[in-house]
Design a protein around this motif. Structure first.
Motif, PDB file in Angstrom:
ATOM      1  N   TYR A  37     -13.023 -13.667 -19.572  1.00  0.00           N
ATOM      2  CA  TYR A  37     -12.026 -12.806 -18.952  1.00  0.00           C
ATOM      3  C   TYR A  37     -11.719 -13.377 -17.571  1.00  0.00           C
ATOM      4  CZ  TYR A  37     -12.781  -9.047 -22.382  1.00  0.00           C
ATOM      5  OH  TYR A  37     -12.842  -8.294 -23.526  1.00  0.00           O
ATOM      6  N   ARG A  38     -10.621 -12.916 -17.005  1.00  0.00           N
ATOM      7  CA  ARG A  38     -10.318 -13.288 -15.629  1.00  0.00           C
ATOM      8  C   ARG A  38      -9.676 -12.113 -14.904  1.00  0.00           C
ATOM      9  NH1 ARG A  38      -5.439 -17.727 -16.678  1.00  0.00           N
ATOM     10  NH2 ARG A  38      -3.820 -16.225 -17.299  1.00  0.00           N
ATOM     11  N   GLN A  39      -9.854 -12.135 -13.594  1.00  0.00           N
ATOM     12  CA  GLN A  39      -9.260 -11.087 -12.763  1.00  0.00           C
ATOM     13  C   GLN A  39      -8.703 -11.720 -11.504  1.00  0.00           C
ATOM     14  OE1 GLN A  39     -11.827  -7.757 -11.828  1.00  0.00           O
ATOM     15  NE2 GLN A  39     -10.057  -6.458 -11.452  1.00  0.00           N
ATOM     16  N   ALA A  40      -7.397 -11.601 -11.348  1.00  0.00           N
ATOM     17  CA  ALA A  40      -6.719 -12.090 -10.158  1.00  0.00           C
ATOM     18  C   ALA A  40      -6.658 -10.969  -9.133  1.00  0.00           C
ATOM     19  CB  ALA A  40      -5.318 -12.578 -10.516  1.00  0.00           C
ATOM     20  N   PRO A  41      -6.505 -11.302  -7.863  1.00  0.00           N
ATOM     21  CA  PRO A  41      -6.440 -10.267  -6.827  1.00  0.00           C
ATOM     22  C   PRO A  41      -5.340  -9.253  -7.115  1.00  0.00           C
ATOM     23  CG  PRO A  41      -6.691 -12.414  -5.826  1.00  0.00           C
ATOM     24  CD  PRO A  41      -6.464 -12.655  -7.290  1.00  0.00           C
ATOM     25  N   GLY A  42      -5.700  -7.980  -7.078  1.00  0.00           N
ATOM     26  CA  GLY A  42      -4.718  -6.929  -7.279  1.00  0.00           C
ATOM     27  C   GLY A  42      -4.325  -6.686  -8.719  1.00  0.00           C
ATOM     28  N   LYS A  43      -4.976  -7.383  -9.643  1.00  0.00           N
ATOM     29  CA  LYS A  43      -4.630  -7.227 -11.059  1.00  0.00           C
ATOM     30  C   LYS A  43      -5.843  -6.785 -11.855  1.00  0.00           C
ATOM     31  CE  LYS A  43      -0.851 -10.585 -11.188  1.00  0.00           C
ATOM     32  NZ  LYS A  43      -0.276 -11.743 -11.931  1.00  0.00           N
ATOM     33  N   GLN A  44      -5.569  -6.266 -13.036  1.00  0.00           N
ATOM     34  CA  GLN A  44      -6.653  -5.850 -13.922  1.00  0.00           C
ATOM     35  C   GLN A  44      -7.302  -7.065 -14.579  1.00  0.00           C
ATOM     36  OE1 GLN A  44      -4.924  -2.981 -16.674  1.00  0.00           O
ATOM     37  NE2 GLN A  44      -5.702  -1.300 -15.415  1.00  0.00           N
ATOM     38  N   ARG A  45      -8.546  -6.892 -14.940  1.00  0.00           N
ATOM     39  CA  ARG A  45      -9.246  -7.935 -15.683  1.00  0.00           C
ATOM     40  C   ARG A  45      -8.588  -8.089 -17.045  1.00  0.00           C
ATOM     41  NH1 ARG A  45     -15.741  -8.020 -15.492  1.00  0.00           N
ATOM     42  NH2 ARG A  45     -15.150  -7.735 -13.306  1.00  0.00           N
ATOM     43  N   GLU A  46      -8.390  -9.337 -17.470  1.00  0.00           N
ATOM     44  CA  GLU A  46      -7.722  -9.587 -18.744  1.00  0.00           C
ATOM     45  C   GLU A  46      -8.515 -10.582 -19.575  1.00  0.00           C
ATOM     46  OE1 GLU A  46      -3.895 -11.422 -18.260  1.00  0.00           O
ATOM     47  OE2 GLU A  46      -4.669 -13.107 -17.114  1.00  0.00           O
ATOM     48  N   LEU A  47      -8.405 -10.425 -20.889  1.00  0.00           N
ATOM     49  CA  LEU A  47      -9.057 -11.345 -21.817  1.00  0.00           C
ATOM     50  C   LEU A  47      -8.311 -12.672 -21.821  1.00  0.00           C
ATOM     51  CD1 LEU A  47     -11.112 -11.883 -24.138  1.00  0.00           C
ATOM     52  CD2 LEU A  47      -9.363 -10.983 -25.692  1.00  0.00           C
ATOM     53  N   VAL A  48      -9.059 -13.748 -21.691  1.00  0.00           N
ATOM     54  CA  VAL A  48      -8.495 -15.092 -21.730  1.00  0.00           C
ATOM     55  C   VAL A  48      -8.700 -15.727 -23.106  1.00  0.00           C
ATOM     56  CG1 VAL A  48      -8.615 -17.416 -20.754  1.00  0.00           C
ATOM     57  CG2 VAL A  48      -8.866 -15.418 -19.262  1.00  0.00           C
ATOM     58  N   ALA A  49      -9.939 -15.678 -23.584  1.00  0.00           N
ATOM     59  CA  ALA A  49     -10.264 -16.308 -24.865  1.00  0.00           C
ATOM     60  C   ALA A  49     -11.558 -15.727 -25.395  1.00  0.00           C
ATOM     61  CB  ALA A  49     -10.407 -17.817 -24.708  1.00  0.00           C
ATOM     62  N   GLY A  50     -11.700 -15.737 -26.713  1.00  0.00           N
ATOM     63  CA  GLY A  50     -12.912 -15.246 -27.335  1.00  0.00           C
ATOM     64  C   GLY A  50     -13.316 -16.136 -28.493  1.00  0.00           C
ATOM     65  N   ILE A  51     -14.608 -16.094 -28.827  1.00  0.00           N
ATOM     66  CA  ILE A  51     -15.123 -16.864 -29.958  1.00  0.00           C
ATOM     67  C   ILE A  51     -16.173 -16.035 -30.664  1.00  0.00           C
ATOM     68  CG2 ILE A  51     -16.802 -18.092 -28.487  1.00  0.00           C
ATOM     69  CD1 ILE A  51     -16.311 -20.549 -30.346  1.00  0.00           C
ATOM     70  N   THR A  52     -16.038 -15.924 -31.979  1.00  0.00           N
ATOM     71  CA  THR A  52     -16.960 -15.109 -32.756  1.00  0.00           C
ATOM     72  C   THR A  52     -18.258 -15.870 -33.028  1.00  0.00           C
ATOM     73  OG1 THR A  52     -16.197 -15.889 -34.909  1.00  0.00           O
ATOM     74  CG2 THR A  52     -14.968 -14.060 -33.900  1.00  0.00           C
ATOM     75  N   THR A  53     -19.203 -15.186 -33.652  1.00  0.00           N
ATOM     76  CA  THR A  53     -20.451 -15.848 -34.020  1.00  0.00           C
ATOM     77  C   THR A  53     -20.202 -16.963 -35.026  1.00  0.00           C
ATOM     78  OG1 THR A  53     -20.820 -14.196 -35.730  1.00  0.00           O
ATOM     79  CG2 THR A  53     -21.814 -13.778 -33.583  1.00  0.00           C
ATOM     80  N   GLY A  54     -19.141 -16.846 -35.812  1.00  0.00           N
ATOM     81  CA  GLY A  54     -18.803 -17.868 -36.794  1.00  0.00           C
ATOM     82  C   GLY A  54     -17.899 -18.962 -36.273  1.00  0.00           C
ATOM     83  N   GLY A  55     -17.471 -18.846 -35.003  1.00  0.00           N
ATOM     84  CA  GLY A  55     -16.667 -19.896 -34.397  1.00  0.00           C
ATOM     85  C   GLY A  55     -15.170 -19.672 -34.420  1.00  0.00           C
ATOM     86  N   ARG A  56     -14.736 -18.508 -34.904  1.00  0.00           N
ATOM     87  CA  ARG A  56     -13.302 -18.230 -34.851  1.00  0.00           C
ATOM     88  C   ARG A  56     -12.916 -17.913 -33.406  1.00  0.00           C
ATOM     89  NH1 ARG A  56     -12.023 -13.671 -39.065  1.00  0.00           N
ATOM     90  NH2 ARG A  56     -13.970 -12.893 -38.187  1.00  0.00           N
TER      91      ARG A  56
END
Length: 117
Positions: A37-56
């Protein structure tokens, strides 16, 4: 439970690259869905990327084609390779782990990424 520690942030020029690492201590890393995740100043935290246990993997539209998430279960580490960085990628980047079995969530302390000339 795992503890998460990010590293690899820093200052980079537009168009440059960085690789973030998130090292997990403890047991069961391979059971966690891992995300950045990332959070820029003055902004909400947002999802950038995810990876499952299986690699998706999944990515925010804003980073598709530029960022790559990967994991190495043998090293208990998840990575975020960031290429073609833009000033709007400037934020604190956080590593997140989700263990569905226990409905348990873990966060790292964050690492600053600044894209500027």
């Amino acid at each position: 439970q795992v503890q998460l520690v990010e590293s690899g942030g820093g200052l980079v020029q537009p168009g440059g690259s960085l690789r973030l690492s998130c090292a997990a201590s403890g047991t069961g890393f391979n059971l966690y869905v891992m995300s950045w995740y990332r959070q820029a100043p003055g902004k909400q935290r947002e999802l950038v990327a995810g990876i499952t246990t299986g690699g998706r993997t999944n990515y925010a539209d804003s980073v598709k084609g530029r960022f790559t998430i990967s994991r190495d279960n043998a090293k208990n580490t998840v990575y975020l390779q960031m290429n073609m960085l833009k000033p709007e990628d400037t934020a604190v980047y956080y590593c997140n782990g989700w263990l569905d079995l226990m409905k348990s969530e873990r966060w790292g302390q964050g690492t600053q990424v600044t894209v500027s000339s």
